[in-house]
Each structure stands twice: as structure tokens, then as C-alpha cells.
Design a protein around this motif. Structure first.
Motif, mmCIF file in Angstrom:
data_model
loop_
_atom_site.group_PDB
_atom_site.id
_atom_site.type_symbol
_atom_site.label_atom_id
_atom_site.label_comp_id
_atom_site.label_asym_id
_atom_site.label_seq_id
_atom_site.Cartn_x
_atom_site.Cartn_y
_atom_site.Cartn_z
ATOM 1 N N LEU A 171 39.252 19.744 6.835
ATOM 2 C CA LEU A 171 38.070 20.032 6.022
ATOM 3 C C LEU A 171 37.150 20.995 6.765
ATOM 4 O O LEU A 171 36.674 21.992 6.196
ATOM 5 C CB LEU A 171 37.330 18.734 5.696
ATOM 6 C CG LEU A 171 36.000 18.885 4.940
ATOM 7 C CD1 LEU A 171 36.214 19.567 3.593
ATOM 8 C CD2 LEU A 171 35.342 17.518 4.752
ATOM 9 N N GLY A 172 36.921 20.727 8.046
ATOM 10 C CA GLY A 172 36.037 21.581 8.840
ATOM 11 C C GLY A 172 36.543 23.003 8.947
ATOM 12 O O GLY A 172 35.757 23.960 8.912
ATOM 13 N N SER A 173 37.854 23.166 9.054
ATOM 14 C CA SER A 173 38.438 24.503 9.145
ATOM 15 C C SER A 173 38.214 25.295 7.860
ATOM 16 O O SER A 173 37.871 26.478 7.899
ATOM 17 C CB SER A 173 39.934 24.373 9.451
ATOM 18 O OG SER A 173 40.526 25.650 9.539
ATOM 19 N N MET A 174 38.394 24.639 6.702
ATOM 20 C CA MET A 174 38.140 25.336 5.433
ATOM 21 C C MET A 174 36.663 25.699 5.299
ATOM 22 O O MET A 174 36.325 26.809 4.863
ATOM 23 C CB MET A 174 38.583 24.459 4.257
ATOM 24 C CG MET A 174 40.075 24.422 4.039
ATOM 25 S SD MET A 174 40.549 23.635 2.468
ATOM 26 C CE MET A 174 40.062 21.916 2.783
ATOM 27 N N LEU A 175 35.798 24.792 5.669
ATOM 28 C CA LEU A 175 34.359 25.075 5.583
ATOM 29 C C LEU A 175 33.966 26.209 6.529
ATOM 30 O O LEU A 175 33.112 27.037 6.200
ATOM 31 C CB LEU A 175 33.553 23.811 5.892
ATOM 32 C CG LEU A 175 33.660 22.693 4.845
ATOM 33 C CD1 LEU A 175 33.026 21.417 5.364
ATOM 34 C CD2 LEU A 175 33.008 23.107 3.527
ATOM 35 N N SER A 176 34.608 26.263 7.694
ATOM 36 C CA SER A 176 34.345 27.343 8.640
ATOM 37 C C SER A 176 34.779 28.688 8.055
ATOM 38 O O SER A 176 34.062 29.692 8.165
ATOM 39 C CB SER A 176 35.079 27.066 9.947
ATOM 40 O OG SER A 176 34.877 28.109 10.872
ATOM 41 N N ASP A 177 35.961 28.721 7.425
ATOM 42 C CA ASP A 177 36.422 29.951 6.769
ATOM 43 C C ASP A 177 35.452 30.380 5.673
ATOM 44 O O ASP A 177 35.142 31.573 5.516
ATOM 45 C CB ASP A 177 37.810 29.738 6.158
ATOM 46 C CG ASP A 177 38.925 29.840 7.187
ATOM 47 O OD1 ASP A 177 38.668 30.366 8.294
ATOM 48 O OD2 ASP A 177 40.053 29.402 6.889
ATOM 49 N N LEU A 178 34.961 29.422 4.908
ATOM 50 C CA LEU A 178 34.032 29.734 3.822
ATOM 51 C C LEU A 178 32.703 30.240 4.368
ATOM 52 O O LEU A 178 32.086 31.142 3.799
ATOM 53 C CB LEU A 178 33.819 28.501 2.943
ATOM 54 C CG LEU A 178 35.035 28.085 2.103
ATOM 55 C CD1 LEU A 178 34.832 26.698 1.523
ATOM 56 C CD2 LEU A 178 35.302 29.099 0.993
ATOM 57 N N GLN A 179 32.259 29.670 5.496
ATOM 58 C CA GLN A 179 31.013 30.137 6.102
ATOM 59 C C GLN A 179 31.142 31.574 6.574
ATOM 60 O O GLN A 179 30.210 32.380 6.438
ATOM 61 C CB GLN A 179 30.622 29.231 7.277
ATOM 62 C CG GLN A 179 29.296 29.617 7.932
ATOM 63 C CD GLN A 179 28.130 29.522 6.975
ATOM 64 O OE1 GLN A 179 27.773 28.425 6.545
ATOM 65 N NE2 GLN A 179 27.535 30.650 6.604
ATOM 66 N N LYS A 180 32.311 31.931 7.107
ATOM 67 C CA LYS A 180 32.539 33.317 7.535
ATOM 68 C C LYS A 180 32.499 34.263 6.344
ATOM 69 O O LYS A 180 31.945 35.367 6.429
ATOM 70 C CB LYS A 180 33.879 33.418 8.265
ATOM 71 C CG LYS A 180 33.866 32.762 9.641
ATOM 72 C CD LYS A 180 35.261 32.668 10.235
ATOM 73 C CE LYS A 180 35.252 31.882 11.541
ATOM 74 N NZ LYS A 180 36.612 31.587 12.025
ATOM 75 N N ILE A 181 33.103 33.830 5.229
ATOM 76 C CA ILE A 181 33.042 34.648 4.010
ATOM 77 C C ILE A 181 31.597 34.835 3.578
ATOM 78 O O ILE A 181 31.151 35.942 3.276
ATOM 79 C CB ILE A 181 33.852 33.990 2.875
ATOM 80 C CG1 ILE A 181 35.352 34.040 3.170
ATOM 81 C CG2 ILE A 181 33.563 34.676 1.542
ATOM 82 C CD1 ILE A 181 36.200 33.250 2.187
ATOM 83 N N ALA A 182 30.851 33.726 3.542
ATOM 84 C CA ALA A 182 29.460 33.786 3.086
ATOM 85 C C ALA A 182 28.633 34.709 3.974
ATOM 86 O O ALA A 182 27.876 35.560 3.487
ATOM 87 C CB ALA A 182 28.858 32.377 3.077
#
Length: 258
Positions: A171-182
Motif C-alpha cells: 500500500l505504501g509503495s502505491m501511495l508513494s508512486d501516486l505522491q510522485k505523480i502528484a
């Protein structure tokens, strides 16, 4: 179009998906109305989470944001583009709701659907790949990335299992990827999250969001949604970097959230 490892198109337009859904028939419960709570107000560069128990308005809010993000900036849209990415974890995307919600706006319904790129995921590994695929797209014109819901596959695959560390890591890895996109593309990210009730809580609030500390600490803005029965819905801003906690009520029409 981004292609996945199976050589098929990962994303399809809303028009394409609408044709598929028309061939499958319709689900009358999908045409119940809800309308725009945030009015395009998800924060650019941030992760915004909306959690709630079943039938609290999460999916309808996700659809509303997919429409509102395409509006001109003077009407509350996101100024850096009108493209929307919708990662559909629970196969809840409904083209007819997008049409309903576009109706009262300046958007043409066909255009509103054409601007949404949808990826339907089959399991957690596929969801993780969809997030990575989204990072590889040209996101300069993307206003918002929507995931409905963030934890659907995680709950299905880890329910009753004790591998908390792996669950939190993925879960944390996906959220980290999304934060980079944002952050890197100046897009908004909005995802829904499921909630449960702890029967052992006798005093205080028994409702808790899934994802534990991982979700709580990664989400910049957290909305809690609740059904009020025949009185509509309640939304509470639980956490934010710059806004006070606040409760609002919203209601439903065929054209969206009011």
C-alpha cells in the motif's frame, strides 16, 4: 496509449467503456444520483482520501470529481489540463453517471467521457502495475488521477492473514508512486477507502478507515463520508495541512451532488 505486459491497451476511453457497458445492460442502482461535494476542489499536488462504510457516497464522489476536474478553471476545474485517469479497482465506473453529471455543466457528455482514461484492475498486482503505468503516461494535461478504491484488492487478498508488513509495504509503495505523480506533474490525486466498524468500541467512534497508519500518514486530506439515511449524506474533513476540521451535509439529485 500505454500497453501492459499482455500487449493489450491498459487504458480505454470512457466512450469505449460505455459501449461495453451498454452491451452488458444497465444496473438501475447506478443511476441513483449524488452530486459534487468538493466541486473540483481536490488539491493539486496532494493526495486526497475519502473513506466511509458501504453506500456512503464514495463512488459517486469519485465520478463527480472526474467531471468537475475537466471544467474550465474559472468554473472550478483544474487549470493544468482536462484529462482524467480513473483506476477502477472494483468495476464501479459508470459512463451513465458521467453523462448525468456533465449535463448541468458546460461540458459535452461525449467529450467528458473521452477525456477519462479508465484502467480496470483484476487483482492487487494488476493495480500496482496500473499505478506504475500511469506514471509512464504523458501527464502534462492530466488534472486528476482517481482510484476507486485504494484497498479493494488488498482487503480481498489479505483478509484474515497476518502479513501486516507486506500489506503495509505494498500500500505504501502505491501511495508513494501516486505522491510522485502528484508532486512532479502538478496533478491532483483522489482515492476512496473503505471503512469498518469495531464492535468492541463502546465509547467514541467505532468507525475506522482501512489501511491503518500507512493510509493515515500518506493522505494529505482525509474526508470521512457517512450516510444519513433519508436525510442525505455527511462529509467531515478529518485531516488537512491547512484547513480546520469541518462537517458539511450534501444531498443527491440525478445531476450529481448538491
Amino acid at each position: 496509449h500505454m500497453r501492459d505486459e499482455r500487449g493489450t491497451n491498459r487504458f480505454k476511453t470512457g466512450i469505449d467503456l460505455e459501449k461495453e457497458q451498454e452491451e452488458m445492460g444497465t444496473d438501475t442502482t447506478s443511476s441513483e444520483a449524488l452530486h459534487g461535494l468538493l466541486g473540483g476542489g481536490v488539491g493539486v499536488g496532494y493526495l486526497t482520501e475519502a473513506y466511509g462504510t458501504s453506500s456512503s457516497g464514495k463512488t459517486q464522489l469519485a465520478h463527480q470529481i472526474a467531471v468537475n476536474a475537466q471544467l474550465p478553471s474559472e468554473e472550478g476545474g483544474v487549470s493544468n489540463g482536462n484529462q482524467v485517469i480513473f483506476i477502477d479497482v472494483e468495476e464501479t465506473f459508470r459512463a451513465d453517471r458521467i453523462r448525468d453529471m456533465a449535463q448541468p455543466t458546460s461540458l459535452d457528455a461525449d467529450t467528458a467521457l473521452e477525456n477519462i482514461q479508465i484502467a480496470t484492475t483484476t487483482d492487487l498486482t494488476d493495480q500496482e502495475q496500473a499505478v506504475k503505468d500511469a506514471r509512464q503516461l504523458n501527464l502534462e494535461q492530466t488534472s486528476v488521477i482517481i482510484i476507486n478504491s485504494m484497498v479493494g484488492h488488498i482487503r480481498a487478498e489479505f483478509e484474515g492473514r497476518s502479513e501486516y508488513g507486506e500489506r503495509a509495504d505494498r500500500l505504501g509503495s502505491m501511495l508513494s508512486d501516486l505522491q510522485k505523480i502528484a508532486s512532479n506533474n502538478e496533478a491532483a490525486v483522489f482515492y476512496t477507502n473503505q471503512a469498518g466498524r469495531d464492535p468492541s468500541v463502546q465509547y467514541g467512534d467505532p468507525v475506522y478507515a482501512y489501511g491503518g497508519a500507512t493510509m493515515k500518514h500518506r493522505s494529505s486530506f482525509r474526508l470521512r463520508l457517512d450516510s444519513r439515511g433519508n436525510k442525505g449524506f455527511n462529509a467531515e474533513l478529518i485531516d488537512s495541512p491547512n484547513l480546520p476540521q469541518e462537517d458539511i451535509y450534501f444531498d443527491v439529485s440525478t445531476e450529481g451532488i448538491v
